[in-house]
Design a protein around this motif. Structure first.
Motif, PDB file in Angstrom:
ATOM      1  N   GLY A   1      33.858  40.957  42.467  1.00 18.02           N
ATOM      2  CA  GLY A   1      32.903  39.967  42.947  1.00 18.02           C
ATOM      3  C   GLY A   1      33.583  38.640  43.175  1.00 18.02           C
ATOM      4  O   GLY A   1      34.789  38.477  42.935  1.00 18.02           O
ATOM      5  N   LYS A   2      32.815  37.673  43.675  1.00 15.39           N
ATOM      6  CA  LYS A   2      33.316  36.318  43.899  1.00 15.39           C
ATOM      7  C   LYS A   2      32.381  35.325  43.225  1.00 15.39           C
ATOM      8  O   LYS A   2      31.168  35.534  43.185  1.00 15.39           O
ATOM      9  N   VAL A   3      32.957  34.246  42.693  1.00 15.09           N
ATOM     10  CA  VAL A   3      32.162  33.241  42.010  1.00 15.09           C
ATOM     11  C   VAL A   3      32.367  31.879  42.657  1.00 15.09           C
ATOM     12  O   VAL A   3      33.418  31.586  43.226  1.00 15.09           O
ATOM     13  N   ASP A   4      31.339  31.064  42.565  1.00 14.66           N
ATOM     14  CA  ASP A   4      31.363  29.683  43.053  1.00 14.66           C
ATOM     15  C   ASP A   4      31.431  28.777  41.829  1.00 14.66           C
ATOM     16  O   ASP A   4      30.470  28.661  41.072  1.00 14.66           O
ATOM     17  N   ILE A   5      32.589  28.155  41.599  1.00 14.95           N
ATOM     18  CA  ILE A   5      32.798  27.317  40.416  1.00 14.95           C
ATOM     19  C   ILE A   5      32.284  25.909  40.695  1.00 14.95           C
ATOM     20  O   ILE A   5      32.713  25.265  41.658  1.00 14.95           O
ATOM     21  N   PRO A   6      31.369  25.383  39.869  1.00 13.98           N
ATOM     22  CA  PRO A   6      30.819  24.043  40.094  1.00 13.98           C
ATOM     23  C   PRO A   6      31.848  22.948  39.815  1.00 13.98           C
ATOM     24  O   PRO A   6      32.956  23.190  39.321  1.00 13.98           O
TER      25      PRO A   6
ATOM     26  N   PHE B   1      27.241  28.666  35.861  1.00 12.74           N
ATOM     27  CA  PHE B   1      27.215  29.290  37.180  1.00 12.74           C
ATOM     28  C   PHE B   1      27.038  30.792  37.035  1.00 12.74           C
ATOM     29  O   PHE B   1      27.452  31.398  36.049  1.00 12.74           O
ATOM     30  N   ARG B   2      26.405  31.380  38.048  1.00 11.11           N
ATOM     31  CA  ARG B   2      26.137  32.819  38.005  1.00 11.11           C
ATOM     32  C   ARG B   2      27.380  33.609  38.388  1.00 11.11           C
ATOM     33  O   ARG B   2      28.075  33.267  39.347  1.00 11.11           O
ATOM     34  N   VAL B   3      27.612  34.678  37.657  1.00  8.85           N
ATOM     35  CA  VAL B   3      28.670  35.635  37.950  1.00  8.85           C
ATOM     36  C   VAL B   3      28.014  36.981  38.237  1.00  8.85           C
ATOM     37  O   VAL B   3      27.214  37.461  37.425  1.00  8.85           O
ATOM     38  N   THR B   4      28.335  37.565  39.377  1.00  8.29           N
ATOM     39  CA  THR B   4      27.810  38.885  39.720  1.00  8.29           C
ATOM     40  C   THR B   4      28.950  39.768  40.210  1.00  8.29           C
ATOM     41  O   THR B   4      29.668  39.387  41.136  1.00  8.29           O
ATOM     42  N   LEU B   5      29.122  40.924  39.582  1.00 10.06           N
ATOM     43  CA  LEU B   5      30.117  41.914  39.977  1.00 10.06           C
ATOM     44  C   LEU B   5      29.402  43.178  40.431  1.00 10.06           C
ATOM     45  O   LEU B   5      28.354  43.533  39.889  1.00 10.06           O
ATOM     46  N   ARG B   6      30.004  43.853  41.412  1.00  8.02           N
ATOM     47  CA  ARG B   6      29.377  45.063  41.951  1.00  8.02           C
ATOM     48  C   ARG B   6      30.406  46.175  42.082  1.00  8.02           C
ATOM     49  O   ARG B   6      31.610  45.935  42.160  1.00  8.02           O
ATOM     50  N   ALA B   7      29.895  47.421  42.122  1.00  7.09           N
ATOM     51  CA  ALA B   7      30.741  48.590  42.335  1.00  7.09           C
ATOM     52  C   ALA B   7      29.917  49.665  43.011  1.00  7.09           C
ATOM     53  O   ALA B   7      28.679  49.673  42.938  1.00  7.09           O
TER      54      ALA B   7
ATOM     55  N   ASN C   1      36.055  32.579  44.757  1.00  6.32           N
ATOM     56  CA  ASN C   1      37.086  32.890  43.759  1.00  6.32           C
ATOM     57  C   ASN C   1      36.888  34.339  43.327  1.00  6.32           C
ATOM     58  O   ASN C   1      35.946  34.669  42.600  1.00  6.32           O
ATOM     59  N   GLN C   2      37.774  35.223  43.780  1.00  3.11           N
ATOM     60  CA  GLN C   2      37.572  36.655  43.598  1.00  3.11           C
ATOM     61  C   GLN C   2      38.009  37.121  42.218  1.00  3.11           C
ATOM     62  O   GLN C   2      38.986  36.629  41.656  1.00  3.11           O
ATOM     63  N   ILE C   3      37.285  38.113  41.703  1.00  2.00           N
ATOM     64  CA  ILE C   3      37.527  38.669  40.376  1.00  2.00           C
ATOM     65  C   ILE C   3      37.491  40.186  40.460  1.00  2.00           C
ATOM     66  O   ILE C   3      36.674  40.757  41.182  1.00  2.00           O
ATOM     67  N   ALA C   4      38.378  40.858  39.734  1.00  2.08           N
ATOM     68  CA  ALA C   4      38.369  42.315  39.619  1.00  2.08           C
ATOM     69  C   ALA C   4      38.511  42.673  38.150  1.00  2.08           C
ATOM     70  O   ALA C   4      39.434  42.214  37.485  1.00  2.08           O
ATOM     71  N   MET C   5      37.590  43.481  37.638  1.00  2.00           N
ATOM     72  CA  MET C   5      37.614  43.899  36.238  1.00  2.00           C
ATOM     73  C   MET C   5      37.654  45.420  36.156  1.00  2.00           C
ATOM     74  O   MET C   5      36.901  46.110  36.845  1.00  2.00           O
ATOM     75  N   ASN C   6      38.551  45.930  35.333  1.00  2.00           N
ATOM     76  CA  ASN C   6      38.674  47.368  35.118  1.00  2.00           C
ATOM     77  C   ASN C   6      38.238  47.674  33.691  1.00  2.00           C
ATOM     78  O   ASN C   6      38.874  47.225  32.745  1.00  2.00           O
ATOM     79  N   GLN C   7      37.144  48.411  33.540  1.00  2.00           N
ATOM     80  CA  GLN C   7      36.592  48.704  32.215  1.00  2.00           C
ATOM     81  C   GLN C   7      37.105  50.029  31.685  1.00  2.00           C
ATOM     82  O   GLN C   7      37.116  51.038  32.392  1.00  2.00           O
ATOM     83  N   ALA C   8      37.512  50.045  30.437  1.00  2.00           N
ATOM     84  CA  ALA C   8      37.905  51.276  29.760  1.00  2.00           C
ATOM     85  C   ALA C   8      36.658  52.018  29.270  1.00  2.00           C
ATOM     86  O   ALA C   8      35.560  51.457  29.261  1.00  2.00           O
ATOM     87  N   PRO C   9      36.790  53.274  28.852  1.00  2.00           N
ATOM     88  CA  PRO C   9      35.635  54.018  28.337  1.00  2.00           C
ATOM     89  C   PRO C   9      35.023  53.357  27.107  1.00  2.00           C
ATOM     90  O   PRO C   9      35.692  52.670  26.344  1.00  2.00           O
ATOM     91  N   VAL C  10      33.745  53.611  26.927  1.00  2.00           N
ATOM     92  CA  VAL C  10      32.999  53.049  25.809  1.00  2.00           C
ATOM     93  C   VAL C  10      33.255  53.845  24.536  1.00  2.00           C
ATOM     94  O   VAL C  10      33.370  55.059  24.552  1.00  2.00           O
ATOM     95  N   CYS C  11      33.344  53.111  23.437  1.00  2.00           N
ATOM     96  CA  CYS C  11      33.337  53.707  22.098  1.00  2.00           C
ATOM     97  C   CYS C  11      31.925  53.561  21.542  1.00  2.00           C
ATOM     98  O   CYS C  11      31.363  52.470  21.553  1.00  2.00           O
ATOM     99  N   SER C  12      31.348  54.656  21.078  1.00  2.00           N
ATOM    100  CA  SER C  12      30.021  54.625  20.463  1.00  2.00           C
ATOM    101  C   SER C  12      30.091  55.249  19.075  1.00  2.00           C
ATOM    102  O   SER C  12      30.029  56.475  18.936  1.00  2.00           O
TER     103      SER C  12
END
Length: 505
Positions: free
Chosen positions: A444-449, A417-423, A474-485
């Motif tokens: 974002g929200k996902v539709d679980i088959p 199933f497709r997962v799409t998050l937006r900000a 089904n709502q999802i919230a993700m908090n991303q930390a800074p990137v290490c490069s």
């Protein structure tokens, strides 16, 4: 954003707005349970009023007093609700955001310049009549000096010292002086010194230390340590332990992801776009979050930071696209694409099926390649961040009211199933997300088959899991930390993100 499309090399790669690379972790706990750790202790976030002294610009009256600016400082960190004596209390990682009036720094920081910055926040630790200093230094950040708008937003993140106390009583963490050193790419460093405003409540957080025998959260007696043991500072029973410094040769990121981009979920250009492939940058980042199963009315932690979370590898800004105004030649639409890849560990979850039967499960996730796109649409509008990929959920094992349920070896959603998050990314620097280098919140929200392949010995458990889990919203919230490069030597080793400061419906 428009100016970014005109730049080349490392400077352009570091300043592009690229959406969260760690959002593939978003359904790590779709079999969720109410009363989870996430619901019990959200990360505290406070907003403080500061007054900052700005140094005079070159060529100005050297005898004039430094300009004083009103500044808003936001501080967020993760702390336990309660602690025990003699055991270190881990604080952080810390996220700090300073919002300064742009006009007050316009003569010191050139418009459009990339800024590297370090913050040091004085923190007083108090318990009963005891106190110690736990200065939070080494908070790093990056930003771009805006050419217009009201504010310059400086985000920071970093690890800070742990705290140990040797007697019961509430612990209070209080903010004091703040120092910001901001270095533009084409100028000299600018040091801004700040103090809490006269009417500001400096309380950052409070942790309870109950009386009686010290016990671990599980109930066993804890071992105590002598005051000052293994620490650099001990005052009147409050001990502050310095954070561990990473090894210079420590390897932090995995292989750089490769594959095809999926831009089907991004805003479309008003006419054919220009641009093409770019070198980009390689890195990695953590993301932690919350997920709900709407049918169970429960939320749980995704990619639990207290366990062994998965790390997203990223290939950032590998494709740049833009559209120019035919009359002015200025960029007014743009998009920057990146790829992410994450193999999540199995997740353990518990929920009340149909509101009364406790069910626990071990869940695995098959994640497709993540496409991360950010950009701006038209003049005067904010920017966007879109993360999309496909995922399959597999149920490894399950128990109903403590009794093992034979789910079989191939219990899974019947299709990916497709997962799409937006900000949102606003032109003035506000919004839920900054860029891929600094992270932020995506939702974002996902539709679980429906589920298939569940059950053994002729028993069909597909209807049970489908009825308990499958469905939309089904709502999802993700908090991303800074990137290490490691490639460019910033942000390493990667720090864990804080859990989103929200409670999902």
């Amino acid at each position: 954003m428009n100016a970014i499309g005109k730049r080349t090399g490392l400077r352009a790669r570091r300043s592009v707005r690229v959406a969260s690379v760690a959002s593939a972790a978003l359904v790590a706990g779709l079999l969720s349970g109410s009363g989870s750790q996430a619901d019990e202790q959200p990360p505290p976030e406070v907003e403080l009023a500061y007054e900052c002294l700005i140094p005079a610009a070159a060529g100005s009256d050297a005898t004039a007093a430094p300009e004083k600016l009103a500044t808003t400082v936001k501080v967020a960190t993760q702390l336990p609700r309660t602690a025990v004596t003699g055991r270190p209390i881990q604080v952080g990682p810390v996220q700090l955001e300073a919002v300064l009036p742009r006009a007050g720094l316009a003569d010191l920081l050139p418009a459009g310049d990339e800024l590297t910055s370090q913050a040091t926040l004085g923190v007083d630790v108090r318990q009963n009549k005891d106190k110690a200093n736990a200065t939070w230094s080494g908070l790093d950040g990056r930003a771009t000096m805006p050419a217009e708008g009201e504010n310059l937003v400086l985000p920071y993140t970093g690890d800070v010292p742990s705290v140990t106390v040797n007697s019961p009583g509430d612990i209070e963490l209080l903010a004091s002086d703040l120092a910001l050193t901001v270095t533009p790419s084409s100028g000299a460093p600018v040091t801004v010194t700040c103090s809490p405003g006269k009417d500001t409540d400096p309380l950052l957080a409070r942790v309870a230390v109950p009386g009686g025998d010290a016990t671990e959260p599980g109930g066993s007696a804890s071992s105590s340590t002598a005051p000052g043991e293994g620490s650099d500072e001990s005052r009147d029973g409050v001990t502050v332990t310095p954070k561990d410094e990473p090894k210079a040769d420590e390897v932090t990121c995995g292989p750089r992801p490769t594959g095809e981009r999926d831009i089907s979920q991004t805003p479309k250009p008003p006419r054919p776009e220009e641009g093409g492939a770019a070198d980009g940058f390689a890195g990695c980042a953590y993301a932690m979050g919350l997920a709900t199963v709407r049918k169970q009315n429960g939320s749980m932690i995704i990619n639990d930071p207290s366990k062994t979370p998965g790390l997203m590898n990223v290939s950032g800004a590998i494709y740049n696209a833009w559209v120019t105004d035919p009359d002015t030649g200025a960029y007014f639409w743009s998009r920057y694409d990146s790829l992410g890849e994450l193999n999540l560990p199995d997740a353990d979850s518990t929920f009340l099926s149909f509101g009364f039967t406790p069910v626990s499960a071990k869940v695995a996730f098959d994640n497709g390649l993540v496409t991360i796109s950010t950009g701006s649409t038209y003049y005067g509008e904010g920017s966007y961040a879109v993360v999309t990929f496909f995922q399959t959920i597999r149920i490894r094992s399950a128990k109903v009211n403590g009794v093992p349920l034979p789910v079989g070896a191939n219990c899974r959603t019947e299709k990916p199933f497709r997962v799409t998050l937006r900000a949102s990314i606003n032109r003035d620097g506000s919004g839920t997300y900054t860029n891929v280098l600094f992270g932020g919140l995506l939702t974002g929200k996902v539709d679980i088959p429906a589920f298939t392949g569940c059950g053994t010995g002729g028993e069909n458990l597909n209807p049970l899991f489908t009825a308990s889990i499958s469905g939309p919203d089904n709502q999802i919230a993700m908090n991303q930390a800074p990137v290490c490069s490691p490639e460019y030597g910033f942000g390493c080793p990667p720090v864990k993100a804080t859990l989103p400061p929200i409670k999902l419906p």
